[in-house]
Every structure is written in C-alpha cells, then in structure tokens.
Design an enzyme around this catalytic site. Structure first.
Site, short mmCIF file in Angstrom:
data_model
loop_
_atom_site.label_atom_id
_atom_site.label_comp_id
_atom_site.label_asym_id
_atom_site.label_seq_id
_atom_site.Cartn_x
_atom_site.Cartn_y
_atom_site.Cartn_z
N ASP A 128 -4.92 51.71 74.23
CA ASP A 128 -4.85 52.94 75.04
C ASP A 128 -5.02 52.61 76.52
O ASP A 128 -4.22 53.02 77.37
CB ASP A 128 -5.99 53.91 74.67
CG ASP A 128 -5.77 54.63 73.36
OD1 ASP A 128 -6.75 55.15 72.81
OD2 ASP A 128 -4.62 54.66 72.89
N GLU A 153 -4.56 60.57 79.75
CA GLU A 153 -5.65 60.83 78.80
C GLU A 153 -6.92 60.02 79.07
O GLU A 153 -8.02 60.52 78.90
CB GLU A 153 -5.15 60.55 77.37
CG GLU A 153 -6.17 60.92 76.32
CD GLU A 153 -5.60 60.93 74.91
OE1 GLU A 153 -4.51 60.39 74.69
OE2 GLU A 153 -6.27 61.50 74.03
N ASP A 215 0.49 60.21 77.94
CA ASP A 215 -0.37 59.89 76.79
C ASP A 215 -0.09 58.43 76.46
O ASP A 215 0.98 58.09 75.93
CB ASP A 215 -0.05 60.80 75.59
CG ASP A 215 -1.15 60.72 74.54
OD1 ASP A 215 -1.88 59.71 74.54
OD2 ASP A 215 -1.27 61.66 73.75
N ILE A 217 -1.31 56.32 74.26
CA ILE A 217 -1.01 56.21 72.82
C ILE A 217 -1.23 57.58 72.22
O ILE A 217 -2.36 58.07 72.14
CB ILE A 217 -1.90 55.20 72.08
CG1 ILE A 217 -1.59 53.78 72.55
CG2 ILE A 217 -1.64 55.29 70.57
CD1 ILE A 217 -2.23 52.70 71.69
N ASP A 218 -0.16 58.20 71.84
CA ASP A 218 -0.24 59.50 71.18
C ASP A 218 -0.18 59.23 69.68
O ASP A 218 0.70 58.50 69.21
CB ASP A 218 0.94 60.36 71.62
CG ASP A 218 0.90 61.72 70.97
OD1 ASP A 218 -0.20 62.23 70.72
OD2 ASP A 218 1.98 62.28 70.72
N THR A 220 -3.25 58.37 67.82
CA THR A 220 -4.19 57.26 67.64
C THR A 220 -4.45 56.98 66.15
O THR A 220 -4.53 55.82 65.75
CB THR A 220 -5.53 57.62 68.31
OG1 THR A 220 -5.24 58.10 69.62
CG2 THR A 220 -6.46 56.44 68.40
N HIS A 314 -5.44 68.43 62.52
CA HIS A 314 -4.72 68.73 63.76
C HIS A 314 -3.86 69.98 63.65
O HIS A 314 -3.43 70.52 64.67
CB HIS A 314 -3.82 67.56 64.16
CG HIS A 314 -4.58 66.33 64.55
ND1 HIS A 314 -3.98 65.18 64.98
CD2 HIS A 314 -5.92 66.09 64.58
CE1 HIS A 314 -4.91 64.26 65.25
NE2 HIS A 314 -6.08 64.79 65.01
N SER A 338 1.96 62.06 65.84
CA SER A 338 2.39 61.91 67.24
C SER A 338 3.64 62.71 67.60
O SER A 338 4.21 63.43 66.77
CB SER A 338 2.61 60.43 67.59
OG SER A 338 3.89 59.98 67.17
N LYS A 341 7.40 63.37 66.09
CA LYS A 341 7.96 64.59 65.45
C LYS A 341 9.00 65.25 66.35
O LYS A 341 10.06 65.68 65.90
CB LYS A 341 6.83 65.59 65.16
CG LYS A 341 5.90 65.16 64.04
CD LYS A 341 4.89 66.22 63.69
CE LYS A 341 3.69 66.27 64.61
NZ LYS A 341 2.86 65.07 64.65
N ARG A 355 3.06 73.54 64.67
CA ARG A 355 1.74 72.98 65.01
C ARG A 355 0.76 74.11 65.24
O ARG A 355 0.90 74.89 66.19
CB ARG A 355 1.86 72.14 66.28
CG ARG A 355 0.57 71.43 66.64
CD ARG A 355 0.73 70.60 67.90
NE ARG A 355 -0.45 69.80 68.12
CZ ARG A 355 -0.62 68.58 67.63
NH1 ARG A 355 0.33 68.03 66.91
NH2 ARG A 355 -1.72 67.92 67.85
N ASP A 367 0.15 65.82 75.38
CA ASP A 367 0.57 65.80 73.97
C ASP A 367 1.90 66.51 73.74
O ASP A 367 2.43 66.47 72.62
CB ASP A 367 -0.49 66.43 73.07
CG ASP A 367 -1.63 65.46 72.78
OD1 ASP A 367 -1.36 64.26 72.66
OD2 ASP A 367 -2.78 65.91 72.69
N1 LIG Z 1 -8.59 68.99 66.16
C1 LIG Z 1 -7.40 68.79 66.70
N2 LIG Z 1 -6.44 69.74 66.65
C2 LIG Z 1 -5.23 69.55 67.19
N3 LIG Z 1 -4.87 68.43 67.84
C3 LIG Z 1 -5.80 67.46 67.93
C4 LIG Z 1 -7.09 67.59 67.38
N4 LIG Z 1 -7.77 66.45 67.64
C5 LIG Z 1 -6.93 65.66 68.32
N5 LIG Z 1 -5.74 66.28 68.51
C6 LIG Z 1 -4.58 65.82 69.24
O1 LIG Z 1 -3.55 65.54 68.32
C7 LIG Z 1 -2.87 64.41 68.82
C8 LIG Z 1 -2.09 63.77 67.72
O2 LIG Z 1 -1.16 64.71 67.28
P1 LIG Z 1 -0.47 64.65 65.85
O3 LIG Z 1 -1.34 65.40 64.92
O4 LIG Z 1 0.81 65.34 66.12
O5 LIG Z 1 -0.35 63.24 65.49
C9 LIG Z 1 -3.96 63.57 69.38
O6 LIG Z 1 -3.41 62.73 70.34
P2 LIG Z 1 -4.08 61.29 70.59
O7 LIG Z 1 -3.83 60.50 69.36
O8 LIG Z 1 -3.37 60.82 71.79
O9 LIG Z 1 -5.54 61.53 70.83
C10 LIG Z 1 -4.91 64.58 70.01
O10 LIG Z 1 -4.61 64.83 71.36
MG LIG Z 2 -1.97 62.46 72.19
#
Ligand SMILES: Nc1ncnc2c1ncn2[C@@H]1O[C@H](COP(=O)(O)O)[C@@H](OP(=O)(O)O)[C@H]1O
Ligand SMILES: [Mg+2]
Length: 433
Positions: A128, A153, A215, A217-218, A220, A314, A338, A341, A355, A367
């Site tokens: 990151d 981020e 971002d 690394i989106d 993680t 998420h 990430s 999608k 989402r 994001d």
């Molecule tokens: N409780 C939550 N609800 C929704 N999004 C969240 C979350 N916790 C983290 N995220 C976000 O969801 C991103 C990943 O999205 P996805 O679910 O589409 O893979 C994360 O990015 P990072 O990995 O950069 O932190 C973070 O920003």
């Molecule tokens: Mg992200």
C-alpha cells in the site's frame, strides 16, 4: 523532492519471481482468477513456487509493462492539450503501471510466505505504502509545472513510529527497485523522500481546482488472499472525474461472465483507462494495444449477471439477492474484490453492480472515482440508490447514505425501481439491515 537525485547504482536486493523450473509456475488461470460465482466455484490463492534472483535479471513473463505502457509517453506529452488531459492521462497510466509492478512483486512474496492465512498485515502495508509513494512521485516527476493535490488512502504516521524502521526500509527498497527496473527516472529515494511522497496524499480534495484521487491498493482483503485487487487513480477537475486509470493485475484478460465460468482463463492482468469524452479502453498489463470496451447491451434482467463485493461485511448480500429476485436475474451473483468489478462491468462481463454497505459506513472517494468514469465512458451509468450522480466534490468522503448501483442505460430504470422497492421492504424490517 528535497535533494538532487542520486544514481540508482546496482541493486543488491532480490525479487521473488515464479520459478521456471516448476510446472507450478504456470498456475491454472482459473485458480488465479479470484472470482466467485455465488461461492460455488471459488478457489483460493494458488500455491506457487518461487526462487530468488537478482532484480537486475528479473524479466517478468507477464504483469509488468510499465515500459511498454509508458513507451510513447514523451510523444504523448509533447502533443498534449490541456483540455483533453492528455499529459495527465499518460502520467496516470505510467504511475499506475509502475505501482502495479510493485504490488505484483509483493503479492507473489505473500503467497510464497503463506502469510495471507495469518493476521499479520505488514506485507500489504508495504505494498500500500510503496504503491502510494510511487504514484505520488511519478505524477510529480511527469507533471512538474502543475499544482499538485493528491487525495489518497494512506499516510505515513505509523511508519514514523519507533520500531517501523525495518518496514520503511523495505518500502524504500521496493520503490527504488521498481524505479530502477523501469529505468525511466534516474532517481533513488531516501526513506525521508518516501515518507514525503506518501504524505502528499493528505489533500482534502473539494470542489475547486484539480485533485488526484488514489487508492494504492483497493481490495486489500483480496490482495491478501491472492485474489482480485486494483490500483485506482483518478483526476477530479472542478468537481468532475475527468480521467481514471485502473490496474487489475489478477483480472483475467478474457470475460469472467458467469456464462463463461467453465472456459479456461489463459492470461491475467488488465489496465483500464478512461478520459471524459474519449471512451474507455483496456490493454493487457503485459503489453497490448488498447482496445475500446463497452458495457453489456443486455436489456432483459433475466439475462443479466450481477457483481457484488466478495466480502459480506462490505455490502449486504441479502439485499442484492432481494433486488436480483425482484428483477428476475437468474444467474448467481459474481463476487469479486475491489474496483475490478467496475472494470468487468465496463467490458460487459456482467450487467449490474450493486453495493450496499452496512449502516454507518462512509464511502471514500478513492474507492469509486476511477471505477465510475471507467464505467460511464464505456456507456454505463453509476448512481447512488436514489438514482443521483455520485458527487466527488465533498472532500475525502462520498456524501451518500444509501448505496451505489451501476448498470447499462437500458436496465437502469428497472434496476432503480427494484432497488427502491427493496429498500422500502428493508426499512419495514430494520433488523434485516
Ligand atoms: N464495512 C465496510 N463497508 C463497505 N466498504 C468497506 C468496509 N470496510 C472497508 N470497505 C471498503 O471496501 C473496499 C473494498 O471494496 P470491495 O468490497 O469492493 O472489495 C476497501 O478498500 P481497501 O481495500 O482499499 O481498504 C474499503 O475502502
Ligand atoms: Mg479501496
């Protein structure tokens, strides 16, 4: 930059690369696709075998093409016109490609060390930070005369704490190795340079002027599992997203549609890029000509497939399932991590992305900024659950409390109705939220 650049010299570090002596070095691409079709087809990170080689002799067979992607960069710069953001677009592609190389290297070493099964997040942190430092540095090197505002981020607070010296050294080495391998810039960063580059991402953004949105690394969690993740960079100009670049190092180069799940996936690694008014293109990270992509033309929800987060934390999977049922979507949801999608949707692998974060979560602009333009320039529509355009001008957070929906223009009216009907249903039974 605080000091004149030093010659990078010979690297004494090593890179981890797949062993060519093992058949495991060419994993089944399905195992690398990191895509879940309603969890039935999910397979976790591959077990790869690695050997260490001096970085100077590291010639990736796939994945890095910072060189090839940035090869026409000087020409692009000299013919740039400020209104079409050509210079900025080329700089963004170069920066994201380099960051993606760094992340791939770290992900391979995570897989080798099997740390993805432990709670230790340090390798992710390293990637990151390294990715953010690289993007921040490359944008400034490429666009030296422009005011620079970066909303990103990460920040360096934890790295400045006692006991973080080893991590900072590793990040600095990773950044310098990546720069040295690419060879465009004759610079070597000190640890302080890396901290400064990371901290340039502290901008608050807002409605005035231009802001980069990153971002590093989106996804993680996907990165840790060896699955999907993205490096996401966008530029805002007076409230609007005007360009976006998304590298998805593990995304199959061919469709991941649910109807395609039995076909073998041969190669992975895609770069999507979009500029306002110029469409969206995809190219392979290991080098290919950009080709235009378009969202699916599906008009009957029965033939649509639907993307959502892999992580149930998420996005509310139950709510998506209710919406899918109301719409008459037949295929199981495709769950991936990430902004990959958005990319998959932009090239028509599926027709809907839903989402719905759980109550209390605030979405961050990094994001969604790159993903939203990648989809809209491919002919799709991205809105909140009320059908309103996303507003990236409110600072580091998106000002919405409902959710994000995304599809093609034909399906949007039906989708919006199904979403709103389902949300009403949900509100009547708040315990289901
Ligand atoms: N409780 C939550 N609800 C929704 N999004 C969240 C979350 N916790 C983290 N995220 C976000 O969801 C991103 C990943 O999205 P996805 O679910 O589409 O893979 C994360 O990015 P990072 O990995 O950069 O932190 C973070 O920003
Ligand atoms: Mg992200």
């Amino acid at each position: 930059m605080g000091r004149p650049p030093l010659d990078s010299g010979l690297s004494r570090l090593v890179a981890l690369v797949p062993s060519t002596s093992s058949s495991a070095s060419k994993p089944s691409s399905l195992r690398r696709s990191g895509v879940t079709f309603c969890q039935r087809f999910y397979v976790s990170a591959p077990s790869l075998h690695f050997r260490c080689v001096p970085l100077r002799s590291f010639t990736p067979s796939r994945g890095l093409s910072a060189k090839s992607l940035g090869g026409t960069f000087s020409a692009a710069m000299s013919s740039s016109s400020s209104s079409s953001y050509e210079k900025e677009f080329a700089a963004a592609k170069k920066a994201v490609s380099l960051a993606s190389h760094l992340c791939q290297k770290v992900q391979r070493s995570i897989i080798e060390c099997d740390v993805q099964s432990k709670a230790d997040k340090s390798p992710v942190t390293v990637a990151d930070y390294g990715s953010q430092a690289l993007v921040s540095l490359v944008l400034r090197l490429e666009l030296p005369s422009q005011p620079f505002s970066l909303v990103a981020e990460e920040d360096s607070r934890d790295l400045r704490e006692e006991g973080s010296q080893g991590t900072l050294r590793r990040i600095t080495n990773l950044v310098n190795d990546t720069l040295s391998f690419d060879g465009t810039y004759n610079v070597t960063l000190s640890e302080d340079d890396v901290l400064d580059a990371i901290d340039r991402g502290k901008s608050e953004g807002g409605p005035n002027g231009q802001h980069w949105v990153l971002d590093p690394i989106d996804g993680t969690k996907g990165f840790l599992r060896g699955d999907q993740y993205a490096i996401a960079l966008a530029m805002l100009d007076k409230r609007k997203v005007v360009l976006g670049v998304l590298a998805c190092p593990n995304l199959p180069q061919t469709s991941i549609s649910s109807t395609n799940k039995h076909s073998s996936v041969s190669e992975i690694g895609c770069l999507f890029s979009a500029r306002l008014g110029y469409g969206t293109v995809m190219q392979y990270l290991d080098g290919s000509k950009p080709s235009e992509v378009h969202v699916s033309t599906v008009a009957d929800p029965a033939n649509a497939s639907l993307f959502e987060s892999f992580e149930a934390a998420h996005s509310m999977h139950d709510l998506s399932s209710t919406i899918a049922e109301k719409l008459g979507v037949k295929a199981p949801p495709v769950r991936i991590d990430s902004q990959a999608k958005y990319c998959a949707l932009a090239r028509g692998d599926g027709a809907i992305y839903l989402r719905f974060p759980h109550e209390g979560y605030r979405e961050k602009i990094w994001d969604h900024a790159a993903g939203s333009i990648v989809v809209s320039e491919a002919g799709g529509v991205v809105t909140d659950a009320a059908g309103k355009e996303l507003d990236f001008s409110k600072g580091r957070y998106l000002d919405l409390n409902t959710g994000i929906i995304c599809t093609n223009k034909k399906l949007m009216p039906q989708l919006l109705k199904a979403v709103q009907d389902s949300l009403k249903g949900n509100l009547q039974t708040p315990e289901s939220l």
